[in-house]
Design a protein around this motif. Sequence first.
Motif, PDB file in Angstrom:
ATOM      1  N   LEU A 263      65.025  47.236  67.206  1.00 34.74           N
ATOM      2  CA  LEU A 263      63.721  46.592  67.024  1.00 34.74           C
ATOM      3  C   LEU A 263      63.311  46.653  65.563  1.00 34.74           C
TER       4      LEU A 263
ATOM      5  N   GLU B   6      64.019  51.806  66.272  1.00 36.98           N
ATOM      6  CA  GLU B   6      63.071  50.996  65.524  1.00 36.98           C
ATOM      7  C   GLU B   6      63.341  51.102  64.021  1.00 36.98           C
TER       8      GLU B   6
ATOM      9  N   LYS C  53      60.255  45.270  62.499  1.00 42.65           N
ATOM     10  CA  LYS C  53      59.012  44.583  62.167  1.00 42.65           C
ATOM     11  C   LYS C  53      59.319  43.155  61.709  1.00 42.65           C
TER      12      LYS C  53
ATOM     13  N   SER D 116      66.144  52.189  72.696  1.00 44.12           N
ATOM     14  CA  SER D 116      65.687  51.406  71.550  1.00 44.12           C
ATOM     15  C   SER D 116      65.694  52.249  70.282  1.00 44.12           C
TER      16      SER D 116
END
Length: 550
Positions: free
Chosen positions: A178, A11, A180, A9
């Motif tokens: 990923l 972010e 927000k 992942s």
Amino acid sequence: MSEPIARESMEYDVVIVGAGPSGLSAAIRLKQLDPNLSVVVLEKGSEVGAHILSGAVLDPSGLDALLPDWRSMGAPIKTEVKHDNFYLLGPAGGIRIPNWPMPPLMSNHGNYIVSMANVCRWMAQVAEGLGVEIFPGMAASELVWDGDRVAGVVAGEFGRDPATGEPGPSYEPGMNLLGKYVFLSEGVRGSLAKQVIERFNLSKGHCPQKFGIGMKEIWEIDPAKHREGTVTHTMGWPLGSAAGGGSFIYHLENNQVYIGFVVHLNYKNPYLYPYMEFQRFKHHPMVAELLKGGKRVAYGARAISEGGYQSIPKMVAPGVALLGCTAGLVNVPRIKGNHNAMLSGKAAAEAAFAALQAGRQGDELTDYETAVRTGPIGKDLKKVRNVKPLWSHYGLTASLLGGGLDMWTNNLFGLSLFGTLRHQKSDAQATEPASKHKPIDYPKPDGVISFDRLTNVAFSFTNHDEAQPAHLRLKDPAIPITVNLPKFAEPAQRYCPAGVYEVLGEGQDASFRINFQNCVHCKTCDIKDPSQNITWTTPQGGGGPNYPNM
């Protein structure tokens, strides 16, 4: 049941799917607001611009708001519109509609003839200069969920077995990107956006979205016939009452002409063949004379959102926002959506920035929704909201007269004569059984002005790795032959502008073949299939058309 796939992942503050005008505008605006925000843009094309196809006459209002100094920044926006022509065509001639009775919003004064593919390439350079990460050749194939919130996407998956769809020996699982917040700027009928709209019922209370299929060729013509800065739009022949639609002819620089044809996908007759209507159009005396002695250098096609103001779904859900053509922000009578796409990207960025500043993440960006509906985008679309439904319900003449008058009253008084007319059916539902219609005899392409589909598809420079599962999926493999063929004469053979779908054999020997390698990613099949049996998904990253300056 197969085991969950383990993926690494990465972010980010904001993950953006699609390097079109809305996605790139959002990325640029986020970095303008806070250079420290981490922003990534994923593009399924082999490069930024490879999958961008638009008319295009650009209203620069969106760019003015985003990058006020674009004129001094080397933007590939040079050809200002000098002449604006409208024609109503018959088989042998045409009547020019004067400009003076048209509402001011229909004027192209101050607009530019552009290649949106090249504009997006330039915008990507601007974004990267601000620190945005852009990954071309990275198709976003799945959504990542955190409960009932969109938390990211899966991108860069390769190597599934073409027969089973399961991971093959050279499988690469891709990564979880990923964010927000996740912005979906996939263009028309985005595959991820379609899932979000369904899961959150975002279309509830709104009209069904309406679409057209737009086909475009780039021609190099005789310099003696070239009129740089001239914009021509036509309606009428060859479609007549069979379907809504029309053409555009734009003279850009370097003796090149964009010639395009749009067919509204709410047509009833399953025998109608949009691609061949386009090829027939080019044999109109006015058009054939322009193209005589020239050569076609590129071809492409894409669907266009045409529902307008009343078809815009709710654009936000937890963690995710729909931008640009993904939300359906095209002004149909103006044949323009790029300015609204840019403004939507800017508005989404500002809403996400405010949320992050307030310590929020993953909620609904309601400020974005409000900005679109009450700001310049909503005002632009609300003025023209009845033109398309008038055309759909009552035909071209009613749309010209009633729609024109309605735009005038909206322009002068902010009032509509008709309120807000509604779209009743989806384009798939509009298709009638073949028994109600007769087949249409189309002239054979001459290979000089008009061309067969497969020859033209070669000029889209389309390529897909054949060692992957077909990205065009049938919910029920039997329906094309058992339902669509006897009831609708299987219109997939005709509505696809790239020759992807074929019916082979007859009677009990009939079979349905999908040539996914030809797909130019227009998504018409996902829209128009009367049984809604075809689902368009993303192929492996980098596959599809490789448009030059479309």
